[in-house]
Design an enzyme around this catalytic site. Structure first.
Site, PDB file in Angstrom:
ATOM      1  N   SER A 180      -4.374   7.009  13.517  1.00  0.00           N
ATOM      2  CA  SER A 180      -4.670   8.223  12.757  1.00  0.00           C
ATOM      3  C   SER A 180      -5.099   9.363  13.674  1.00  0.00           C
ATOM      4  O   SER A 180      -5.716   9.126  14.712  1.00  0.00           O
ATOM      5  CB  SER A 180      -5.803   7.917  11.751  1.00  0.00           C
ATOM      6  OG  SER A 180      -6.312   9.106  11.201  1.00  0.00           O
TER       7      SER A 180
ATOM      8  N   LYS B  36      -9.962   2.779  14.418  1.00  0.00           N
ATOM      9  CA  LYS B  36      -8.627   3.200  14.898  1.00  0.00           C
ATOM     10  C   LYS B  36      -8.659   3.363  16.420  1.00  0.00           C
ATOM     11  O   LYS B  36      -7.752   2.942  17.130  1.00  0.00           O
ATOM     12  CB  LYS B  36      -8.192   4.501  14.229  1.00  0.00           C
ATOM     13  CG  LYS B  36      -7.879   4.351  12.760  1.00  0.00           C
ATOM     14  CD  LYS B  36      -6.808   3.285  12.499  1.00  0.00           C
ATOM     15  CE  LYS B  36      -6.512   3.105  11.029  1.00  0.00           C
ATOM     16  NZ  LYS B  36      -5.585   1.978  10.773  1.00  0.00           N
TER      17      LYS B  36
ATOM     18  N   GLY C 193       0.833  -1.220   0.000  1.00  0.00           N
ATOM     19  CA  GLY C 193       0.000   0.000   0.000  1.00  0.00           C
ATOM     20  C   GLY C 193       0.855   1.252   0.000  1.00  0.00           C
ATOM     21  O   GLY C 193       2.081   1.193  -0.091  1.00  0.00           O
TER      22      GLY C 193
ATOM     23  N   TYR D 289     -14.704   4.121  10.253  1.00  0.00           N
ATOM     24  CA  TYR D 289     -13.244   4.003  10.016  1.00  0.00           C
ATOM     25  C   TYR D 289     -12.494   4.564  11.227  1.00  0.00           C
ATOM     26  O   TYR D 289     -11.636   3.890  11.802  1.00  0.00           O
ATOM     27  CB  TYR D 289     -12.833   4.753   8.745  1.00  0.00           C
ATOM     28  CG  TYR D 289     -11.353   5.042   8.751  1.00  0.00           C
ATOM     29  CD1 TYR D 289     -10.875   6.312   9.075  1.00  0.00           C
ATOM     30  CD2 TYR D 289     -10.427   4.026   8.521  1.00  0.00           C
ATOM     31  CE1 TYR D 289      -9.516   6.562   9.144  1.00  0.00           C
ATOM     32  CE2 TYR D 289      -9.068   4.273   8.591  1.00  0.00           C
ATOM     33  CZ  TYR D 289      -8.622   5.546   8.914  1.00  0.00           C
ATOM     34  OH  TYR D 289      -7.279   5.790   9.003  1.00  0.00           O
TER      35      TYR D 289
HETATM   36  C1  WQD Z   1      -8.040  17.309   3.268  1.00  0.00           C
HETATM   37  C2  WQD Z   1      -8.694  18.672   3.056  1.00  0.00           C
HETATM   38  C3  WQD Z   1     -11.025  18.558   2.544  1.00  0.00           C
HETATM   39  C4  WQD Z   1     -10.604  16.602  -1.332  1.00  0.00           C
HETATM   40  C5  WQD Z   1      -8.593  11.853   5.566  1.00  0.00           C
HETATM   41  C6  WQD Z   1      -9.082  10.877   6.569  1.00  0.00           C
HETATM   42  C7  WQD Z   1      -8.000  10.622   7.590  1.00  0.00           C
HETATM   43  C8  WQD Z   1      -6.741  10.199   6.866  1.00  0.00           C
HETATM   44  C9  WQD Z   1      -6.321  11.232   5.842  1.00  0.00           C
HETATM   45  C10 WQD Z   1      -6.568   7.820   6.823  1.00  0.00           C
HETATM   46  C11 WQD Z   1     -10.067  18.754   3.704  1.00  0.00           C
HETATM   47  C12 WQD Z   1     -10.232  19.136   1.376  1.00  0.00           C
HETATM   48  C13 WQD Z   1     -10.315  17.168  -0.092  1.00  0.00           C
HETATM   49  C14 WQD Z   1     -11.151  17.384  -2.363  1.00  0.00           C
HETATM   50  C15 WQD Z   1     -11.097  19.296  -0.918  1.00  0.00           C
HETATM   51  N1  WQD Z   1      -6.947   8.959   6.232  1.00  0.00           N
HETATM   52  N2  WQD Z   1     -10.558  18.494   0.094  1.00  0.00           N
HETATM   53  N3  WQD Z   1     -11.382  18.721  -2.125  1.00  0.00           N
HETATM   54  O1  WQD Z   1     -10.241  14.444   5.333  1.00  0.00           O
HETATM   55  O2  WQD Z   1      -8.165  15.527   6.371  1.00  0.00           O
HETATM   56  O3  WQD Z   1      -8.308  13.056   6.223  1.00  0.00           O
HETATM   57  O4  WQD Z   1      -7.417  11.394   4.935  1.00  0.00           O
HETATM   58  O5  WQD Z   1      -6.046   7.690   7.916  1.00  0.00           O
HETATM   59  O6  WQD Z   1      -8.439   9.613   8.444  1.00  0.00           O
HETATM   60  O7  WQD Z   1     -10.184  11.432   7.234  1.00  0.00           O
HETATM   61  O8  WQD Z   1      -7.980  14.370   4.159  1.00  0.00           O
HETATM   62  O9  WQD Z   1      -7.325  14.746   1.827  1.00  0.00           O
HETATM   63  O10 WQD Z   1      -9.714  14.007   2.319  1.00  0.00           O
HETATM   64  O11 WQD Z   1      -8.994  16.322   2.888  1.00  0.00           O
HETATM   65  O12 WQD Z   1     -11.326  20.515  -0.726  1.00  0.00           O
HETATM   66  O13 WQD Z   1     -11.433  16.925  -3.506  1.00  0.00           O
HETATM   67  O14 WQD Z   1      -8.879  18.862   1.672  1.00  0.00           O
HETATM   68  O15 WQD Z   1     -12.226  19.296   2.711  1.00  0.00           O
HETATM   69  O16 WQD Z   1     -10.238  20.071   4.184  1.00  0.00           O
HETATM   70  P1  WQD Z   1      -8.766  14.436   5.557  1.00  0.00           P
HETATM   71  P2  WQD Z   1      -8.516  14.796   2.714  1.00  0.00           P
END
Ligand code: WQD
Length: 339
Positions: A126, A155, A11, A151
């Site tokens: 996480s 964790k 992964g 999810y």
């Molecule tokens: C980051 C920011 C979105 C996509 C997630 C999981 C967390 C971990 C990491 C596993 C946010 C914004 C995103 C898009 C956007 N995963 N965004 N447009 O939500 O902080 O964390 O991934 O462990 O558990 O929850 O990461 O990359 O989804 O979002 O504006 O198309 O980018 O709103 O503010 P997130 P993300």
């Protein structure tokens, strides 16, 4: 050479950790069921380190197979456990899949590890366990909040399972690593993130938009109480994150732990907004990104970034790469696989 088992080792974070383990001379065995990864990653790892890790295609939900594996590899000195489902949205739609795949497998792993001579275990956790923390930057003793998704709950429960197992097995040594937002790819562009389908995370969506695979990035809301109105996160280069796993495992090997169950936040300590990530991408790629502001995404928190003091001072690890370094590596990887 000490043998280390890496589950989910094909992964995104797992493969980068296998590279760092092999660079340090460890003998790596990967278990992966290829549900969210590609067998080609093995060649990428071999191209970087000159060594192809042993790979067993095994689903950890198959208890008998897990028992057989540990009978065969009873000389494992340490385990780094990444294998789990990790899509927040999917977990809301299919909670039982997440509880089965993320927790049942953790119990099977721990049961077998407790039979080994050396019981060293690193758990992929996480920052999602904190939800929207009351105080920023977030320390390890910040309260764990009711999970926003199954999810995130897996964790939290996973950490509790490990903590309880450590209480009754004082020769079981475990560290839970709470990641903030892993991004980027190996500078060699031989391995990187391979999201299946439409990326849920920001950075792969940015690079897929820039390469022409996606029409336009939607920025989920610019009406948050932050300087530029967009959410703030702690984006950590995946190679820095991978290196932290080797440091944590060696902490267990050298028996330097304060107790047999420790927790560390892994982040840069710096928060970046969505717009700042886009600006970083435009700087390093020299291209304008096509994006538009849309409504907020359900479940997003306003801001999260790590207090890195515990990891810096106790684990003896800190990040070395900047946001630009991470975005540059993500873009180089995207160009390599889709260019
Ligand atoms: C980051 C920011 C979105 C996509 C997630 C999981 C967390 C971990 C990491 C596993 C946010 C914004 C995103 C898009 C956007 N995963 N965004 N447009 O939500 O902080 O964390 O991934 O462990 O558990 O929850 O990461 O990359 O989804 O979002 O504006 O198309 O980018 O709103 O503010 P997130 P993300």
């Amino acid at each position: 050479m000490m043998k280390v088992l890496v589950t989910g080792g094909l992964g995104f974070i797992g493969s980068h950790t296998v590279v760092e383990l092999q660079n340090k001379g460890y003998d790596v065995v990967i278990i992966d069921n290829l549900s969210n990864s590609s067998i080609d990653v093995l060649d990428g790892i071999a191209k970087i380190t000159g060594k192809k890790p042993v790979f067993e295609n095994l689903d950890l939900r198959d208890k008998e197979k897990v028992i057989m594996f540990f009978k065969k590899h009873n000389d494992i000195a340490g385990v780094i456990h990444f294998a789990a489902s990790k899509a927040v949205g999917e977990s809301v739609k299919n909670p039982l899949l997440y509880y089965e795949n993320n927790l049942t497998t953790l119990v099977y792993m721990l049961q077998q590890i407790c039979e080994l001579d050396q019981k060293n275990f690193i758990f992929s956790s996480s920052c999602t366990v904190y939800g929207q923390a009351d105080k920023l930057p977030i320390t390890e003793d910040a309260p764990v909040k009711p999970a926003e998704s199954p999810y995130g709950n897996t964790k939290q429960i996973g950490e509790e399972i490990i903590r309880d197992a450590c209480k009754v097995n004082n020769d079981l040594n475990a560290i839970a690593l709470r990641y903030f937002n892993p991004i980027g790819a190996h500078p060699s562009a031989e391995i990187g993130e391979l999201p299946i389908g439409v990326p849920q995370n920001l950075v792969p969506y940015i690079t897929q938009t820039a390469i022409g695979m996606r029409e336009q990035l939607s920025v989920f809301g610019d009406d948050y109480p932050t300087p530029d109105g967009t959410c703030i996160r702690d984006y950590i280069h995946v190679v820095d994150l991978a290196k932290a796993h080797v440091v944590a495992l060696e902490r267990l090997f050298q028996n330097k732990t304060a107790s047999n169950y420790e927790v560390f936040n892994l982040g840069t300590g710096k928060g970046s907004s969505v717009l700042e990530v886009i600006q970083s991408f435009e700087r390093v790629s020299g291209t304008k990104l096509n994006y538009k502001i849309v409504e907020r995404r359900e479940g997003d928190i306003t801001a999260a970034y790590a207090n890195t003091k515990h990891a810096n001072e106790v684990l003896g690890w800190k990040t070395e790469s900047s946001l630009d370094d991470a975005m540059r590596s993500a873009w180089n990887w995207e160009k390599k696989i889709r260019g």
